[in-house]
Design a protein around this motif. Structure first.
Motif, PDB file in Angstrom:
ATOM      1  N   GLU A 124       0.865  -1.177   0.000  1.00 52.91           N
ATOM      2  CA  GLU A 124       0.000   0.000   0.000  1.00 52.91           C
ATOM      3  C   GLU A 124       0.900   1.224   0.000  1.00 52.91           C
ATOM      4  O   GLU A 124       1.326   1.707   1.052  1.00 52.91           O
ATOM      5  CB  GLU A 124      -0.911  -0.030   1.232  1.00 52.91           C
ATOM      6  CG  GLU A 124      -2.166   0.770   1.044  1.00 52.91           C
ATOM      7  CD  GLU A 124      -3.105   0.662   2.237  1.00 52.91           C
ATOM      8  OE1 GLU A 124      -3.106  -0.392   2.911  1.00 52.91           O
ATOM      9  OE2 GLU A 124      -3.816   1.652   2.496  1.00 52.91           O
ATOM     10  N   ALA A 125       1.253   1.699  -1.188  1.00 54.55           N
ATOM     11  CA  ALA A 125       2.221   2.785  -1.307  1.00 54.55           C
ATOM     12  C   ALA A 125       1.914   3.717  -2.471  1.00 54.55           C
ATOM     13  O   ALA A 125       2.794   4.378  -2.997  1.00 54.55           O
ATOM     14  CB  ALA A 125       3.629   2.205  -1.473  1.00 54.55           C
ATOM     15  N   THR A 126       0.631   3.780  -2.860  1.00 50.23           N
ATOM     16  CA  THR A 126       0.179   4.711  -3.893  1.00 50.23           C
ATOM     17  C   THR A 126       0.967   4.545  -5.192  1.00 50.23           C
ATOM     18  O   THR A 126       1.485   5.510  -5.759  1.00 50.23           O
ATOM     19  CB  THR A 126       0.216   6.173  -3.388  1.00 50.23           C
ATOM     20  OG1 THR A 126      -0.389   6.217  -2.089  1.00 50.23           O
ATOM     21  CG2 THR A 126      -0.577   7.096  -4.296  1.00 50.23           C
ATOM     22  N   ASP A 127       1.089   3.316  -5.647  1.00 49.66           N
ATOM     23  CA  ASP A 127       1.629   3.050  -6.984  1.00 49.66           C
ATOM     24  C   ASP A 127       0.646   3.555  -8.043  1.00 49.66           C
ATOM     25  O   ASP A 127      -0.556   3.626  -7.808  1.00 49.66           O
ATOM     26  CB  ASP A 127       1.798   1.539  -7.196  1.00 49.66           C
ATOM     27  CG  ASP A 127       3.016   0.968  -6.513  1.00 49.66           C
ATOM     28  OD1 ASP A 127       3.975   0.638  -7.209  1.00 49.66           O
ATOM     29  OD2 ASP A 127       3.003   0.851  -5.266  1.00 49.66           O
ATOM     30  N   LYS A 128       1.167   3.830  -9.229  1.00 47.97           N
ATOM     31  CA  LYS A 128       0.312   3.951 -10.409  1.00 47.97           C
ATOM     32  C   LYS A 128       0.105   2.537 -10.957  1.00 47.97           C
ATOM     33  O   LYS A 128       1.032   1.729 -10.947  1.00 47.97           O
ATOM     34  CB  LYS A 128       0.965   4.832 -11.471  1.00 47.97           C
ATOM     35  CG  LYS A 128       0.167   4.934 -12.767  1.00 47.97           C
ATOM     36  CD  LYS A 128       0.709   6.015 -13.694  1.00 47.97           C
ATOM     37  CE  LYS A 128       1.966   5.554 -14.406  1.00 47.97           C
ATOM     38  NZ  LYS A 128       2.437   6.583 -15.364  1.00 47.97           N
ATOM     39  N   GLU A 129      -1.093   2.250 -11.429  1.00 52.79           N
ATOM     40  CA  GLU A 129      -1.394   0.952 -12.045  1.00 52.79           C
ATOM     41  C   GLU A 129      -1.748   1.163 -13.515  1.00 52.79           C
ATOM     42  O   GLU A 129      -2.588   2.007 -13.834  1.00 52.79           O
ATOM     43  CB  GLU A 129      -2.564   0.264 -11.322  1.00 52.79           C
ATOM     44  CG  GLU A 129      -2.965  -1.066 -11.964  1.00 52.79           C
ATOM     45  CD  GLU A 129      -4.061  -1.803 -11.193  1.00 52.79           C
ATOM     46  OE1 GLU A 129      -4.640  -1.205 -10.261  1.00 52.79           O
ATOM     47  OE2 GLU A 129      -4.325  -2.973 -11.532  1.00 52.79           O
ATOM     48  N   ILE A 150      -4.738   3.804 -13.604  1.00 55.91           N
ATOM     49  CA  ILE A 150      -5.327   4.278 -12.356  1.00 55.91           C
ATOM     50  C   ILE A 150      -4.191   4.995 -11.625  1.00 55.91           C
ATOM     51  O   ILE A 150      -3.163   4.386 -11.313  1.00 55.91           O
ATOM     52  CB  ILE A 150      -5.890   3.108 -11.529  1.00 55.91           C
ATOM     53  CG1 ILE A 150      -6.942   2.340 -12.354  1.00 55.91           C
ATOM     54  CG2 ILE A 150      -6.482   3.615 -10.222  1.00 55.91           C
ATOM     55  CD1 ILE A 150      -7.441   1.071 -11.683  1.00 55.91           C
ATOM     56  N   PRO A 151      -4.336   6.298 -11.374  1.00 56.47           N
ATOM     57  CA  PRO A 151      -3.196   7.086 -10.885  1.00 56.47           C
ATOM     58  C   PRO A 151      -2.663   6.641  -9.529  1.00 56.47           C
ATOM     59  O   PRO A 151      -1.467   6.770  -9.264  1.00 56.47           O
ATOM     60  CB  PRO A 151      -3.749   8.514 -10.800  1.00 56.47           C
ATOM     61  CG  PRO A 151      -4.970   8.519 -11.645  1.00 56.47           C
ATOM     62  CD  PRO A 151      -5.519   7.136 -11.633  1.00 56.47           C
ATOM     63  N   ALA A 152      -3.533   6.128  -8.671  1.00 52.83           N
ATOM     64  CA  ALA A 152      -3.088   5.732  -7.329  1.00 52.83           C
ATOM     65  C   ALA A 152      -3.842   4.483  -6.923  1.00 52.83           C
ATOM     66  O   ALA A 152      -5.084   4.472  -6.902  1.00 52.83           O
ATOM     67  CB  ALA A 152      -3.350   6.848  -6.322  1.00 52.83           C
ATOM     68  N   GLU A 153      -3.104   3.446  -6.624  1.00 54.90           N
ATOM     69  CA  GLU A 153      -3.734   2.186  -6.200  1.00 54.90           C
ATOM     70  C   GLU A 153      -2.779   1.402  -5.305  1.00 54.90           C
ATOM     71  O   GLU A 153      -1.576   1.656  -5.277  1.00 54.90           O
ATOM     72  CB  GLU A 153      -4.127   1.322  -7.406  1.00 54.90           C
ATOM     73  CG  GLU A 153      -5.639   1.215  -7.658  1.00 54.90           C
ATOM     74  CD  GLU A 153      -6.381   0.437  -6.570  1.00 54.90           C
ATOM     75  OE1 GLU A 153      -5.753  -0.071  -5.628  1.00 54.90           O
ATOM     76  OE2 GLU A 153      -7.617   0.337  -6.682  1.00 54.90           O
ATOM     77  N   GLU A 154      -3.342   0.468  -4.567  1.00 55.84           N
ATOM     78  CA  GLU A 154      -2.548  -0.544  -3.886  1.00 55.84           C
ATOM     79  C   GLU A 154      -1.930  -1.465  -4.938  1.00 55.84           C
ATOM     80  O   GLU A 154      -2.550  -1.743  -5.964  1.00 55.84           O
ATOM     81  CB  GLU A 154      -3.464  -1.358  -2.968  1.00 55.84           C
ATOM     82  CG  GLU A 154      -2.768  -2.446  -2.183  1.00 55.84           C
ATOM     83  CD  GLU A 154      -3.734  -3.246  -1.307  1.00 55.84           C
ATOM     84  OE1 GLU A 154      -3.261  -3.927  -0.406  1.00 55.84           O
ATOM     85  OE2 GLU A 154      -4.959  -3.157  -1.546  1.00 55.84           O
TER      86      GLU A 154
END
Ligand code: ZN
Length: 256
Positions: A124-129, A150-154
Protein backbone atom coordinates in the motif's frame (compact mmCIF):
# COMPACT_ATOMS: atom_id res chain seq x y z
CA UNK A 1 -34.80 -16.25 -17.78
CA UNK A 2 -35.94 -12.89 -16.50
CA UNK A 3 -35.69 -10.25 -19.27
CA UNK A 4 -33.88 -7.76 -17.03
CA UNK A 5 -30.50 -8.63 -15.65
CA UNK A 6 -30.80 -8.82 -11.89
CA UNK A 7 -27.64 -7.67 -10.16
CA UNK A 8 -26.88 -7.85 -6.44
CA UNK A 9 -23.89 -5.80 -5.28
CA UNK A 10 -22.53 -7.13 -2.00
CA UNK A 11 -20.20 -5.05 0.15
CA UNK A 12 -18.56 -5.74 3.47
CA UNK A 13 -19.38 -2.13 4.50
CA UNK A 14 -17.07 -1.97 7.51
CA UNK A 15 -14.16 0.27 6.41
CA UNK A 16 -16.62 3.00 5.47
CA UNK A 17 -17.90 3.11 9.08
CA UNK A 18 -14.46 3.17 10.70
CA UNK A 19 -12.10 5.04 8.39
CA UNK A 20 -12.99 8.69 7.59
CA UNK A 21 -10.87 8.57 4.44
CA UNK A 22 -12.94 5.69 3.08
CA UNK A 23 -16.19 7.32 4.20
CA UNK A 24 -15.25 10.51 2.33
CA UNK A 25 -14.74 8.54 -0.91
CA UNK A 26 -17.76 6.28 -0.45
CA UNK A 27 -20.25 8.04 1.87
CA UNK A 28 -23.00 5.41 1.42
CA UNK A 29 -20.58 2.51 1.03
CA UNK A 30 -18.54 1.12 -1.84
CA UNK A 31 -21.39 -1.21 -2.79
CA UNK A 32 -23.74 1.75 -3.27
CA UNK A 33 -21.19 3.54 -5.48
CA UNK A 34 -20.94 0.43 -7.66
CA UNK A 35 -24.73 0.09 -7.72
CA UNK A 36 -25.06 3.79 -8.67
CA UNK A 37 -23.09 3.44 -11.90
CA UNK A 38 -24.93 0.24 -12.84
CA UNK A 39 -28.48 1.52 -12.19
CA UNK A 40 -28.74 3.88 -15.19
CA UNK A 41 -28.49 0.89 -17.55
CA UNK A 42 -32.06 0.05 -18.50
CA UNK A 43 -31.34 -3.66 -18.88
CA UNK A 44 -30.20 -3.95 -15.24
CA UNK A 45 -32.18 -4.24 -12.04
CA UNK A 46 -29.76 -3.50 -9.20
CA UNK A 47 -29.96 -4.00 -5.45
CA UNK A 48 -27.35 -4.05 -2.69
CA UNK A 49 -26.61 -6.24 0.31
CA UNK A 50 -23.97 -6.12 3.04
CA UNK A 51 -22.35 -8.14 5.77
CA UNK A 52 -24.22 -6.87 8.84
CA UNK A 53 -27.70 -7.56 7.48
CA UNK A 54 -29.48 -10.76 8.54
CA UNK A 55 -28.05 -13.60 6.42
CA UNK A 56 -25.67 -10.91 5.07
CA UNK A 57 -28.58 -9.68 2.95
CA UNK A 58 -28.39 -12.86 0.87
CA UNK A 59 -31.57 -14.73 1.70
CA UNK A 60 -32.69 -17.67 -0.41
CA UNK A 61 -35.14 -15.34 -2.18
CA UNK A 62 -32.41 -12.79 -2.99
CA UNK A 63 -30.01 -15.42 -4.28
CA UNK A 64 -32.73 -17.13 -6.32
CA UNK A 65 -33.49 -13.83 -8.06
CA UNK A 66 -29.87 -12.79 -8.71
CA UNK A 67 -28.34 -13.28 -12.16
CA UNK A 68 -24.99 -11.71 -11.25
CA UNK A 69 -23.52 -11.24 -7.78
CA UNK A 70 -20.72 -8.68 -7.29
CA UNK A 71 -18.57 -9.21 -4.19
CA UNK A 72 -16.25 -6.82 -2.32
CA UNK A 73 -14.79 -7.91 1.00
CA UNK A 74 -11.55 -7.37 2.91
CA UNK A 75 -11.19 -7.33 6.67
CA UNK A 76 -14.10 -9.56 7.62
CA UNK A 77 -13.94 -12.57 5.31
CA UNK A 78 -14.14 -14.84 8.35
CA UNK A 79 -17.40 -13.21 9.47
CA UNK A 80 -19.22 -14.51 6.40
CA UNK A 81 -21.22 -17.56 7.48
CA UNK A 82 -20.25 -20.83 5.86
CA UNK A 83 -23.87 -21.73 5.14
CA UNK A 84 -24.30 -18.52 3.12
CA UNK A 85 -21.08 -19.28 1.23
CA UNK A 86 -22.41 -22.76 0.47
CA UNK A 87 -25.65 -21.30 -0.90
CA UNK A 88 -23.75 -18.84 -3.12
CA UNK A 89 -21.59 -21.68 -4.43
CA UNK A 90 -24.70 -23.69 -5.25
CA UNK A 91 -26.14 -20.74 -7.16
CA UNK A 92 -22.91 -20.28 -9.15
CA UNK A 93 -22.92 -23.96 -10.07
CA UNK A 94 -26.54 -23.57 -11.16
CA UNK A 95 -25.65 -20.67 -13.45
CA UNK A 96 -25.40 -17.39 -11.48
CA UNK A 97 -22.52 -15.10 -12.50
CA UNK A 98 -20.00 -13.94 -9.88
CA UNK A 99 -17.75 -10.87 -10.11
CA UNK A 100 -15.04 -10.84 -7.46
CA UNK A 101 -13.37 -7.50 -6.77
CA UNK A 102 -9.94 -6.62 -5.38
CA UNK A 103 -9.35 -7.94 -1.83
CA UNK A 104 -12.15 -10.45 -2.27
CA UNK A 105 -9.40 -12.62 -3.76
CA UNK A 106 -9.30 -13.95 -0.18
CA UNK A 107 -13.08 -14.26 0.25
CA UNK A 108 -14.43 -17.65 1.22
CA UNK A 109 -16.57 -17.88 -1.90
CA UNK A 110 -13.67 -17.18 -4.30
CA UNK A 111 -11.30 -19.56 -2.54
CA UNK A 112 -13.82 -22.37 -2.36
CA UNK A 113 -14.81 -22.06 -6.02
CA UNK A 114 -11.22 -21.88 -7.25
CA UNK A 115 -9.75 -24.38 -4.80
CA UNK A 116 -6.31 -22.75 -4.53
CA UNK A 117 -4.62 -20.36 -2.09
CA UNK A 118 -5.49 -17.15 -4.00
CA UNK A 119 -2.50 -15.54 -2.25
CA UNK A 120 -0.57 -12.65 -3.77
CA UNK A 121 2.03 -9.96 -3.09
CA UNK A 122 0.80 -6.53 -1.96
CA UNK A 123 2.01 -3.06 -1.04
CA UNK A 124 0.00 0.00 0.00
CA UNK A 125 2.22 2.78 -1.31
CA UNK A 126 0.18 4.71 -3.89
CA UNK A 127 1.63 3.05 -6.98
CA UNK A 128 0.31 3.95 -10.41
CA UNK A 129 -1.39 0.95 -12.05
CA UNK A 130 -1.46 0.44 -15.82
CA UNK A 131 -3.90 -2.25 -16.92
CA UNK A 132 -3.07 -3.77 -20.29
CA UNK A 133 -6.01 -5.12 -22.26
CA UNK A 134 -4.65 -8.39 -23.58
CA UNK A 135 -8.00 -9.74 -24.82
CA UNK A 136 -9.42 -6.96 -27.02
CA UNK A 137 -12.06 -9.20 -28.61
CA UNK A 138 -13.56 -10.17 -25.25
CA UNK A 139 -16.96 -8.68 -24.26
CA UNK A 140 -15.47 -7.43 -20.97
CA UNK A 141 -12.92 -5.19 -22.74
CA UNK A 142 -15.23 -3.49 -25.22
CA UNK A 143 -14.59 0.27 -25.23
CA UNK A 144 -11.47 -0.03 -23.08
CA UNK A 145 -8.71 0.45 -25.66
CA UNK A 146 -5.17 -0.88 -25.45
CA UNK A 147 -4.67 0.04 -21.81
CA UNK A 148 -5.87 2.38 -19.07
CA UNK A 149 -4.28 3.80 -15.96
CA UNK A 150 -5.33 4.28 -12.36
CA UNK A 151 -3.20 7.09 -10.88
CA UNK A 152 -3.09 5.73 -7.33
CA UNK A 153 -3.73 2.19 -6.20
CA UNK A 154 -2.55 -0.54 -3.89
CA UNK A 155 -0.07 -2.88 -5.61
CA UNK A 156 -0.90 -6.55 -6.11
CA UNK A 157 1.93 -8.66 -7.54
CA UNK A 158 2.62 -12.13 -8.84
CA UNK A 159 2.72 -14.90 -7.97
CA UNK A 160 -1.08 -15.00 -7.67
CA UNK A 161 -2.28 -18.36 -6.35
CA UNK A 162 -5.08 -19.01 -8.82
CA UNK A 163 -5.77 -21.90 -11.16
CA UNK A 164 -4.79 -21.20 -14.77
CA UNK A 165 -7.40 -18.68 -15.97
CA UNK A 166 -9.70 -19.84 -18.71
CA UNK A 167 -9.51 -16.34 -20.19
CA UNK A 168 -6.91 -13.76 -19.21
CA UNK A 169 -8.32 -10.29 -19.77
CA UNK A 170 -5.94 -7.77 -18.14
CA UNK A 171 -2.36 -7.70 -16.93
CA UNK A 172 -1.40 -4.84 -14.61
CA UNK A 173 1.95 -3.11 -14.31
CA UNK A 174 2.78 -1.08 -11.21
CA UNK A 175 5.25 1.74 -10.61
CA UNK A 176 7.27 -0.49 -8.33
CA UNK A 177 7.94 -2.88 -11.22
CA UNK A 178 5.53 -5.73 -10.40
CA UNK A 179 3.00 -7.27 -12.77
CA UNK A 180 -0.28 -9.02 -11.95
CA UNK A 181 -3.03 -10.98 -13.71
CA UNK A 182 -5.66 -8.38 -12.86
CA UNK A 183 -8.58 -9.63 -14.95
CA UNK A 184 -9.31 -13.32 -15.36
CA UNK A 185 -12.27 -15.65 -15.88
CA UNK A 186 -13.25 -19.16 -14.98
CA UNK A 187 -16.39 -21.28 -15.32
CA UNK A 188 -17.59 -23.40 -12.43
CA UNK A 189 -20.55 -25.62 -13.22
CA UNK A 190 -22.92 -23.43 -15.23
CA UNK A 191 -21.73 -20.11 -13.73
CA UNK A 192 -19.18 -17.62 -14.98
CA UNK A 193 -16.65 -16.01 -12.63
CA UNK A 194 -14.67 -12.83 -13.30
CA UNK A 195 -11.95 -11.59 -10.97
CA UNK A 196 -11.06 -7.88 -11.34
CA UNK A 197 -8.21 -6.50 -9.26
CA UNK A 198 -8.68 -2.72 -8.78
CA UNK A 199 -10.59 -1.34 -5.80
CA UNK A 200 -8.57 -0.62 -2.66
CA UNK A 201 -10.86 1.20 -0.24
CA UNK A 202 -8.68 4.28 0.39
CA UNK A 203 -8.55 5.25 -3.31
CA UNK A 204 -11.39 6.54 -5.53
CA UNK A 205 -11.09 3.56 -7.88
CA UNK A 206 -14.82 2.85 -8.26
CA UNK A 207 -15.34 6.41 -9.48
CA UNK A 208 -12.90 5.77 -12.38
CA UNK A 209 -14.87 5.66 -15.66
CA UNK A 210 -12.96 2.77 -17.19
CA UNK A 211 -13.16 0.69 -14.03
CA UNK A 212 -16.91 1.30 -14.14
CA UNK A 213 -17.03 0.26 -17.81
CA UNK A 214 -15.16 -2.99 -17.13
CA UNK A 215 -17.53 -3.93 -14.31
CA UNK A 216 -20.57 -2.99 -16.42
CA UNK A 217 -19.33 -5.11 -19.33
CA UNK A 218 -18.54 -7.95 -16.94
CA UNK A 219 -22.09 -7.96 -15.55
CA UNK A 220 -23.46 -8.53 -19.05
CA UNK A 221 -20.83 -11.18 -19.80
CA UNK A 222 -21.39 -13.09 -16.55
CA UNK A 223 -25.18 -13.04 -16.56
CA UNK A 224 -26.93 -16.30 -15.84
CA UNK A 225 -28.33 -17.87 -18.98
CA UNK A 226 -29.56 -21.04 -17.27
CA UNK A 227 -30.55 -22.22 -13.80
CA UNK A 228 -29.85 -25.93 -13.57
CA UNK A 229 -30.28 -27.29 -10.02
CA UNK A 230 -27.86 -29.99 -8.99
CA UNK A 231 -29.31 -33.48 -8.81
CA UNK A 232 -28.07 -37.03 -9.11
CA UNK A 233 -31.03 -39.10 -10.37
CA UNK A 234 -31.42 -42.85 -10.72
CA UNK A 235 -32.37 -42.83 -14.40
CA UNK A 236 -34.58 -45.39 -16.19
CA UNK A 237 -33.23 -46.70 -19.49
CA UNK A 238 -34.46 -45.04 -22.67
CA UNK A 239 -34.28 -48.31 -24.62
CA UNK A 240 -35.21 -51.89 -23.62
CA UNK A 241 -32.43 -53.57 -21.68
CA UNK A 242 -31.54 -57.27 -21.57
CA UNK A 243 -32.71 -59.11 -18.44
CA UNK A 244 -30.47 -58.37 -15.45
CA UNK A 245 -30.57 -61.18 -12.86
CA UNK A 246 -28.92 -59.00 -10.20
CA UNK A 247 -31.36 -56.08 -10.52
CA UNK A 248 -33.70 -57.28 -7.75
CA UNK A 249 -30.87 -57.72 -5.27
CA UNK A 250 -29.43 -54.31 -6.14
CA UNK A 251 -32.75 -52.54 -5.65
CA UNK A 252 -32.86 -53.71 -2.05
CA UNK A 253 -29.43 -52.18 -1.41
CA UNK A 254 -30.39 -48.83 -2.93
CA UNK A 255 -28.22 -46.37 -4.75
CA UNK A 256 -24.58 -47.38 -5.22
ZN1 ZN B 1 -6.80 -3.37 -0.79
Amino acid sequence: MNPTLRVTVWGEFRHEKKNPKVAALYPRGMHETIADFLRPHSDFTVRTAWLDQPEHGLTDAVLASTDVLIWWGHQAHDDVHNDVVAKIKTRVLEGMGLIVLHSAHYSKIFKTLLGTTCSLKWREATDKERLWNINPAHPITQGIGEYFEIPAEEMYGEPFGIPEPEQLIFISWFTGGEVFRSGATWQRGNGRIFYFRPGHETYPTYHHPQVQLVITNAVRWARATVCIPDHCPNAPALEPLPPDPEAAARSTIGHV
